[in-house]
Design an enzyme around this catalytic site. Structure first.
Site, PDB file in Angstrom:
ATOM      1  N   GLU A  61       0.810  -1.208   0.000  1.00 23.30           N
ATOM      2  CA  GLU A  61       0.000   0.000   0.000  1.00 23.30           C
ATOM      3  C   GLU A  61       0.847   1.262   0.000  1.00 23.30           C
ATOM      4  OE1 GLU A  61      -2.417  -0.716   3.370  1.00 23.30           O
ATOM      5  OE2 GLU A  61      -0.859  -0.093   4.738  1.00 23.30           O
ATOM      6  N   CYS A  69       3.212   8.403   1.436  1.00 21.85           N
ATOM      7  CA  CYS A  69       3.913   7.405   2.247  1.00 21.85           C
ATOM      8  C   CYS A  69       4.065   6.127   1.419  1.00 21.85           C
ATOM      9  CB  CYS A  69       3.083   7.162   3.508  1.00 21.85           C
ATOM     10  SG  CYS A  69       3.707   5.832   4.515  1.00 21.85           S
ATOM     11  N   CYS A 120       7.311  -7.456   6.967  1.00 22.68           N
ATOM     12  CA  CYS A 120       8.503  -6.889   7.594  1.00 22.68           C
ATOM     13  C   CYS A 120       9.086  -7.932   8.544  1.00 22.68           C
ATOM     14  CB  CYS A 120       8.146  -5.619   8.367  1.00 22.68           C
ATOM     15  SG  CYS A 120       9.590  -4.834   9.128  1.00 22.68           S
ATOM     16  N   CYS A 148       8.204  -5.829  15.302  1.00 24.46           N
ATOM     17  CA  CYS A 148       7.763  -4.940  16.384  1.00 24.46           C
ATOM     18  C   CYS A 148       6.382  -5.401  16.836  1.00 24.46           C
ATOM     19  CB  CYS A 148       7.723  -3.495  15.909  1.00 24.46           C
ATOM     20  SG  CYS A 148       9.296  -2.943  15.250  1.00 24.46           S
ATOM     21  N   CYS A 154       2.934  -3.586  15.646  1.00 24.54           N
ATOM     22  CA  CYS A 154       2.787  -3.166  14.249  1.00 24.54           C
ATOM     23  C   CYS A 154       2.138  -4.243  13.386  1.00 24.54           C
ATOM     24  CB  CYS A 154       4.156  -2.814  13.691  1.00 24.54           C
ATOM     25  SG  CYS A 154       4.124  -2.424  11.944  1.00 24.54           S
ATOM     26  N   CYS A 179       0.107   1.427   9.667  1.00 23.80           N
ATOM     27  CA  CYS A 179       0.720   0.844   8.482  1.00 23.80           C
ATOM     28  C   CYS A 179       0.422  -0.650   8.362  1.00 23.80           C
ATOM     29  CB  CYS A 179       2.219   1.125   8.456  1.00 23.80           C
ATOM     30  SG  CYS A 179       3.174   0.332   9.742  1.00 23.80           S
TER      31      CYS A 179
HETATM   32  N1  SAH Z   1       9.950   0.150   9.397  1.00 19.56           N
HETATM   33  C1  SAH Z   1      10.145   1.539   9.499  1.00 19.56           C
HETATM   34  C2  SAH Z   1       9.221   2.343   8.615  1.00 19.56           C
HETATM   35  C3  SAH Z   1       7.796   1.870   8.554  1.00 19.56           C
HETATM   36  S1  SAH Z   1       6.829   1.928  10.049  1.00 19.56           S
HETATM   37  C4  SAH Z   1      10.033   1.988  10.928  1.00 19.56           C
HETATM   38  O1  SAH Z   1       9.616   1.211  11.770  1.00 19.56           O
HETATM   39  O2  SAH Z   1      10.408   3.111  11.202  1.00 19.56           O
HETATM   40  C5  SAH Z   1       6.294   3.606  10.053  1.00 19.56           C
HETATM   41  C6  SAH Z   1       5.888   4.128  11.422  1.00 19.56           C
HETATM   42  O3  SAH Z   1       4.595   3.647  11.815  1.00 19.56           O
HETATM   43  C7  SAH Z   1       6.854   3.701  12.503  1.00 19.56           C
HETATM   44  O4  SAH Z   1       7.224   4.753  13.341  1.00 19.56           O
HETATM   45  C8  SAH Z   1       6.032   2.680  13.226  1.00 19.56           C
HETATM   46  O5  SAH Z   1       6.524   2.466  14.464  1.00 19.56           O
HETATM   47  C9  SAH Z   1       4.638   3.274  13.157  1.00 19.56           C
HETATM   48  N2  SAH Z   1       3.563   2.359  13.523  1.00 19.56           N
HETATM   49  C10 SAH Z   1       3.513   1.031  13.341  1.00 19.56           C
HETATM   50  N3  SAH Z   1       2.385   0.524  13.880  1.00 19.56           N
HETATM   51  C11 SAH Z   1       1.700   1.580  14.403  1.00 19.56           C
HETATM   52  C12 SAH Z   1       0.470   1.699  15.112  1.00 19.56           C
HETATM   53  N4  SAH Z   1      -0.292   0.663  15.339  1.00 19.56           N
HETATM   54  N5  SAH Z   1       0.089   2.936  15.521  1.00 19.56           N
HETATM   55  C13 SAH Z   1       0.853   4.025  15.254  1.00 19.56           C
HETATM   56  N6  SAH Z   1       2.009   3.961  14.595  1.00 19.56           N
HETATM   57  C14 SAH Z   1       2.446   2.756  14.177  1.00 19.56           C
HETATM   58 FE1  SF4 Z   2       8.641  -3.280  10.565  1.00 18.46          FE
HETATM   59 FE2  SF4 Z   2       6.438  -2.254  11.619  1.00 18.46          FE
HETATM   60 FE3  SF4 Z   2       8.647  -2.452  13.095  1.00 18.46          FE
HETATM   61 FE4  SF4 Z   2       8.544  -0.651  11.095  1.00 18.46          FE
HETATM   62  S1  SF4 Z   2       7.292  -0.664  12.938  1.00 18.46           S
HETATM   63  S2  SF4 Z   2      10.225  -2.074  11.570  1.00 18.46           S
HETATM   64  S3  SF4 Z   2       7.270  -1.780   9.621  1.00 18.46           S
HETATM   65  S4  SF4 Z   2       7.478  -4.179  12.235  1.00 18.46           S
END
Ligand code: SAH
Ligand code: SF4
Length: 372
Positions: free
Chosen positions: A95, A116, A123, A127, A130, A354
């Protein structure tokens, strides 16, 4: 879309395309003509490239994929976010999001427009909060698949403004914050950003591009030595190792004592402020001690802090703290002289976090496989 093994033409640089053309007996000047059709005229079929000879067009068709992503659907939220769901040649879904954040007191036409983009399918970083990482990494995107997301964005804009042809330059910012860890797909993202930035490519200013990473320390160091003048954002989400490693497994490999000096080095080498992203999750990282620690880290790095109230993810237990709690947290930073913004999440209702849109569509597909 039929699966294809052809390389995406949008992943070629002026240099690599010139080399390929000359190796196959075509004149070097054709490279600029081809790139002009791709990025200035944005054609989607070979016959539209009318100033190329038929044999050259044939060779291009045999060698390259011209449409590495196919548009599936757009989901809009409150006229603020447009999420484009795109399908790749192996049916994987990614996306790309357009965010139109209205400025106070001005109309939509004056709003700031941010794009974006995604860099991987899934991934590997895992995390805990996420949606993108829930099912692990499926594969890296190629440079062409990354670049083509921007072509789709321009086409989407054309639909909104049928008379004026949308230019990528009309967007204010581009953030590499969609699905995937960009520094885990390093070569492809650097190549894609080079194409985005180049005068023969999409001509988008590197200073308007922000790359977000969960903290791959050796790659941050490598990025600091790249000629591209990108902005860097770090997904911090924990101000101590104890809290951070609970929710981000990457912290075990590169703890704060390694991450923070690398961020400082980047900031000093590039002479620009880095952003620390901090999702506020109730009872995980929203304590006032965390706020104080974060204040000290940000102060030391001269970094900006972006506080993001957590977006709930289906199947995950986390919640966002109350507004009062969020504001208290922000105030500690503000009072400590740190530049801080507390993001008011738009589009929460339609899976703004995301990876969630893709996940839902994939799950629906698994539940009801299409006959094709
Ligand atoms: N992998 C990279 C870039 C993609 S994630 C990274 O982690 O930085 C983009 C942003 O969305 C990151 O800061 C991530 O922590 C945040 N994100 C992921 N899940 C989220 C959620 N449920 N609510 C708010 N932000 C979230
Ligand atoms: Fe991957 Fe989501 Fe962690 Fe970014 S926040 S590194 S997209 S698992």
């Amino acid at each position: 879309m039929m699966p294809t093994t052809k390389r995406a033409l949008h992943g070629e640089t002026l240099e690599s395309l010139t080399l390929l053309l000359t190796e196959h007996g075509h004149p070097a000047f054709r490279a600029r003509q081809i790139l002009d059709w791709l990025y200035k005229k944005r054609v989607s079929t070979w016959p539209e490239m009318t100033n190329l000879s038929v044999p050259l067009r044939q060779w291009l068709d045999e060698t390259f994929e011209l449409n590495p992503t196919a548009f599936v659907l757009t989901k809009q939220s409150e006229d603020v976010t447009d999420k484009l769901l795109l399908e790749l040649s192996d049916q994987a879904l990614i996306e790309t999001v357009i965010i139109r954040a209205p400025q106070l007191g001005v109309g939509q036409e004056n709003s700031r427009k941010t794009i974006c983009i995604s860099t991987q399918v899934g991934c590997a970083m895992g995390c805990k909060f996420c949606a993108s990482g829930l099912e692990g990494l499926k594969r890296n995107l190629s440079a062409g698949e990354i670049v083509h997301q921007l072509i789709q964005v321009c086409r989407q804009e054309d639909e909104r403004t049928p008379r004026a042809r949308a230019e990528l330059a009309s967007f204010d910012n581009l953030v590499v914050m969609g699905m995937g860890e960009p520094l885990h797909n390093y070569d492809a993202i650097i190549r894609a950003l080079t194409i985005l930035n180049a005068e023969w490519g999409l001509g988008f200013g590197a200073r308007r591009i922000t790359l977000s990473t969960s903290g791959l320390v050796p790659r941050i160091k490598q990025l600091a030595d790249e000629p591209l003048g990108l902005r860097l954002a770090i997904s911090l989400h924990g101000a101590t190792d104890e809290v951070r490693e609970q929710i981000m497994p990457v912290n075990k490999k590169w703890p704060l004592r390694e991450l923070l000096p690398a961020v400082k080095e980047f900031s000093e080498k590039k002479g620009r402020m880095v952003t620390l992203e901090f999702i506020l999750i109730e009872e995980i990282n929203d304590s006032l001690e965390q706020a104080e620690k974060l204040r000290d880290i940000a102060y030391d790095l001269h970094a900006h802090v972006n506080l993001i109230p957590y977006n709930t993810v289906e199947g995950l237990p986390w919640k966002r703290p109350s507004l009062t709690r969020q504001e208290k947290f922000a105030k500690i930073l503000f009072n400590g002289g740190v530049s801080v913004t507390l993001r008011r999440e738009k589009g929460h209702a339609i899976d703004a976090a995301c990876g969630q849109l893709r996940l839902k569509t994939e799950r629906a597909r698994e539940a009801a496989p299409s006959p094709a």
